[in-house]
Design a protein around this motif. Structure first.
Motif, short mmCIF file in Angstrom:
data_model
loop_
_atom_site.label_atom_id
_atom_site.label_comp_id
_atom_site.label_asym_id
_atom_site.label_seq_id
_atom_site.Cartn_x
_atom_site.Cartn_y
_atom_site.Cartn_z
N ILE A 129 0.92 -1.45 -0.09
CA ILE A 129 0.11 -0.06 0.09
C ILE A 129 0.83 1.40 -0.18
CG2 ILE A 129 -1.90 1.33 1.27
CD1 ILE A 129 -2.79 -1.39 2.41
N ARG A 130 0.40 2.29 -0.86
CA ARG A 130 1.19 3.60 -0.80
C ARG A 130 0.02 4.74 -0.54
NH1 ARG A 130 5.52 6.80 -1.16
NH2 ARG A 130 5.89 8.12 -3.18
N ARG A 131 -0.02 4.68 0.84
CA ARG A 131 -0.78 5.84 1.39
C ARG A 131 -0.83 7.01 0.85
NH1 ARG A 131 -4.57 2.69 3.88
NH2 ARG A 131 -3.79 0.97 5.13
N ALA A 132 -1.99 7.80 0.72
CA ALA A 132 -1.91 9.15 0.23
C ALA A 132 -1.07 10.02 0.91
CB ALA A 132 -3.49 9.63 0.51
N ALA A 133 -0.90 9.95 2.18
CA ALA A 133 -0.04 10.93 2.99
C ALA A 133 1.57 10.62 2.71
CB ALA A 133 -0.21 10.69 4.47
N GLU A 134 1.69 9.32 2.17
CA GLU A 134 3.12 9.25 1.74
C GLU A 134 3.58 9.68 0.55
OE1 GLU A 134 2.90 4.72 4.18
OE2 GLU A 134 3.08 4.76 2.02
N ARG A 135 2.59 10.01 -0.32
CA ARG A 135 3.03 10.51 -1.64
C ARG A 135 3.82 11.90 -1.64
NH1 ARG A 135 -2.89 11.00 -4.47
NH2 ARG A 135 -3.05 12.03 -2.35
N TYR A 136 4.30 12.24 -2.67
CA TYR A 136 5.00 13.45 -2.32
C TYR A 136 4.16 14.46 -2.89
CZ TYR A 136 8.36 17.49 -3.85
OH TYR A 136 9.12 18.59 -3.92
N HIS A 137 4.09 15.81 -2.07
CA HIS A 137 3.31 16.97 -2.31
C HIS A 137 4.07 17.99 -2.84
CE1 HIS A 137 -0.08 19.66 -1.70
NE2 HIS A 137 0.71 20.41 -1.14
N ALA A 158 -8.37 -1.68 4.48
CA ALA A 158 -9.08 -0.26 4.35
C ALA A 158 -8.30 0.62 3.78
CB ALA A 158 -9.72 0.22 5.71
N LEU A 159 -8.87 1.19 2.61
CA LEU A 159 -8.34 2.06 1.49
C LEU A 159 -9.11 3.55 1.57
CD1 LEU A 159 -7.19 -0.05 -1.18
CD2 LEU A 159 -5.70 0.63 0.82
N LYS A 160 -8.63 4.72 1.46
CA LYS A 160 -9.25 5.88 1.32
C LYS A 160 -8.66 6.75 0.10
CE LYS A 160 -6.26 8.93 4.34
NZ LYS A 160 -6.34 9.67 5.19
N ALA A 161 -9.63 7.75 -0.13
CA ALA A 161 -8.99 8.43 -1.44
C ALA A 161 -7.66 9.00 -1.72
CB ALA A 161 -10.03 9.73 -1.56
N SER A 177 -14.66 -3.85 -2.10
CA SER A 177 -15.98 -3.63 -1.48
C SER A 177 -15.75 -2.24 -0.96
CB SER A 177 -16.25 -4.88 -0.49
OG SER A 177 -15.36 -4.81 0.55
N SER A 178 -17.01 -1.82 -0.54
CA SER A 178 -17.08 -0.55 0.01
C SER A 178 -18.22 -0.52 1.32
CB SER A 178 -17.31 0.70 -0.93
OG SER A 178 -17.17 1.75 -0.31
N ASP A 179 -18.15 0.12 2.31
CA ASP A 179 -18.91 0.38 3.27
C ASP A 179 -19.47 1.65 3.16
OD1 ASP A 179 -18.39 -2.29 4.40
OD2 ASP A 179 -16.86 -1.34 5.85
N GLU A 180 -18.97 2.44 2.67
CA GLU A 180 -19.54 3.83 2.48
C GLU A 180 -19.73 4.66 1.11
OE1 GLU A 180 -20.66 5.51 5.11
OE2 GLU A 180 -19.87 3.91 6.60
N GLY A 181 -19.14 3.61 0.04
CA GLY A 181 -19.35 4.12 -1.25
C GLY A 181 -17.72 4.70 -1.75
N GLY A 182 -17.38 4.47 -2.76
CA GLY A 182 -16.04 4.87 -3.42
C GLY A 182 -15.91 4.47 -4.88
N GLU A 183 -15.03 5.20 -5.38
CA GLU A 183 -14.55 4.90 -6.83
C GLU A 183 -12.91 4.47 -7.03
OE1 GLU A 183 -14.77 7.82 -10.97
OE2 GLU A 183 -15.71 8.26 -9.07
N VAL A 184 -12.84 3.57 -7.89
CA VAL A 184 -11.18 3.30 -8.25
C VAL A 184 -10.75 3.35 -9.62
CG1 VAL A 184 -11.66 1.87 -5.87
CG2 VAL A 184 -12.09 0.85 -8.06
N LEU A 185 -9.71 3.28 -9.85
CA LEU A 185 -9.02 2.91 -11.10
C LEU A 185 -8.27 1.73 -10.56
CD1 LEU A 185 -7.78 6.53 -12.51
CD2 LEU A 185 -10.08 5.22 -12.86
N LEU A 186 -8.45 0.86 -11.57
CA LEU A 186 -7.53 -0.66 -11.58
C LEU A 186 -6.89 -0.74 -12.74
CD1 LEU A 186 -7.07 -2.87 -9.99
CD2 LEU A 186 -8.97 -4.14 -10.99
#
Length: 231
Positions: free
Chosen positions: A4-12, A200-203, A218-227
């Motif tokens: 997993i590459r978490r959103a917060a681990e990305r370069y900003h 568990a993954l987030k945007a 799967s999603s408990d709250e709803g989500g959109e993914v690119l695969l």
């Protein structure tokens, strides 16, 4: 195996008019451990201020895809294309032997939010081309829609890369399943939240997938993914 590459681990990068998050090395960001995954070389999440954008600049020998999440992007290039891309549409440009293009936010009030994707080509020096198309990712949820492939099947874009791109909107309490061709993939969460193989993954989160035959999202709250299905 999932890494997993978490959103917060990305370069900003914050340029004032442009806020970007780089999953892989790009521009002034260089990390030898983050140079892409298989044919996926770049996946940037960009926020472009109103009436700003990327002026005309050159590319060659790269497959470039743009997926708009909010706002609109005005595209112009040296193939003669001049189009406006909105959410629900995907843009594909084969840079090939060389092309110059610009991507601007035409709105005076709205921020443009998009994913910029680069795929390493499997053929060099091809004739540049541009195309865009509306897909039913939001209109037909709980289904993986094929957006780009090597053989243009199911109405997808034909791309010159050892990759396929699929996308899905997963509603609350629902799931989708994908069988990989070669066992490699990359999942990018575009909106909301999802669960993959118990994670568990987030945007903004991304996942490198190796030696997996099947992936359930799967999603408990709803989500959109690119695969990305990668050779």
């Amino acid at each position: 195996m999932l890494v997993i590459r978490r959103a917060a681990e990305r370069y900003h990068a914050d340029h004032g008019w442009l806020n970007s998050n780089f999953s892989f090395s790009f521009a002034d960001y260089y990390d030898p451990a983050q140079m892409g995954f298989r044919a996926l070389r770049v996946i940037n999440e960009d926020y472009v201020a109103p009436a700003q954008g990327f002026g005309k600049h050159p590319h060659r020998d790269m497959e470039i895809l743009t997926y708009v999440l909010e706002g609109a992007v005005k595209h112009e290039d040296t193939t003669g294309a001049s189009e406006t891309l909105t959410p629900g549409e995907l843009q594909h440009m084969s840079a090939g032997s060389g092309v110059r293009h610009s991507e601007m936010n035409p709105s005076e009030t709205e921020t443009l939010h998009l994913l910029q994707i680069w795929l390493v080509p499997n053929a060099l020096g091809i004739q540049p081309k541009y195309e865009q198309q509306r897909f039913k990712v939001q209109d037909e949820p709980n289904k993986l829609h094929l957006l780009a492939s090597k053989d243009a099947r199911e109405g997808s874009f034909k791309i010159y890369s050892d990759a396929e791109l699929l996308a899905a909107t997963v509603e609350k309490g629902s799931s989708v399943t994908h069988d990989f061709k070669g066992g490699y993939g990359w999942l990018q969460v575009a909106r909301g939240s999802v669960t993959v193989q118990g994670h568990a993954l987030k945007a903004g989160d991304g996942v490198a997938i190796t030696a997996e035959k099947t992936l359930q999202i799967s999603s408990d709250e709803g989500g959109e993914v690119l695969l990305f299905d990668l050779d």
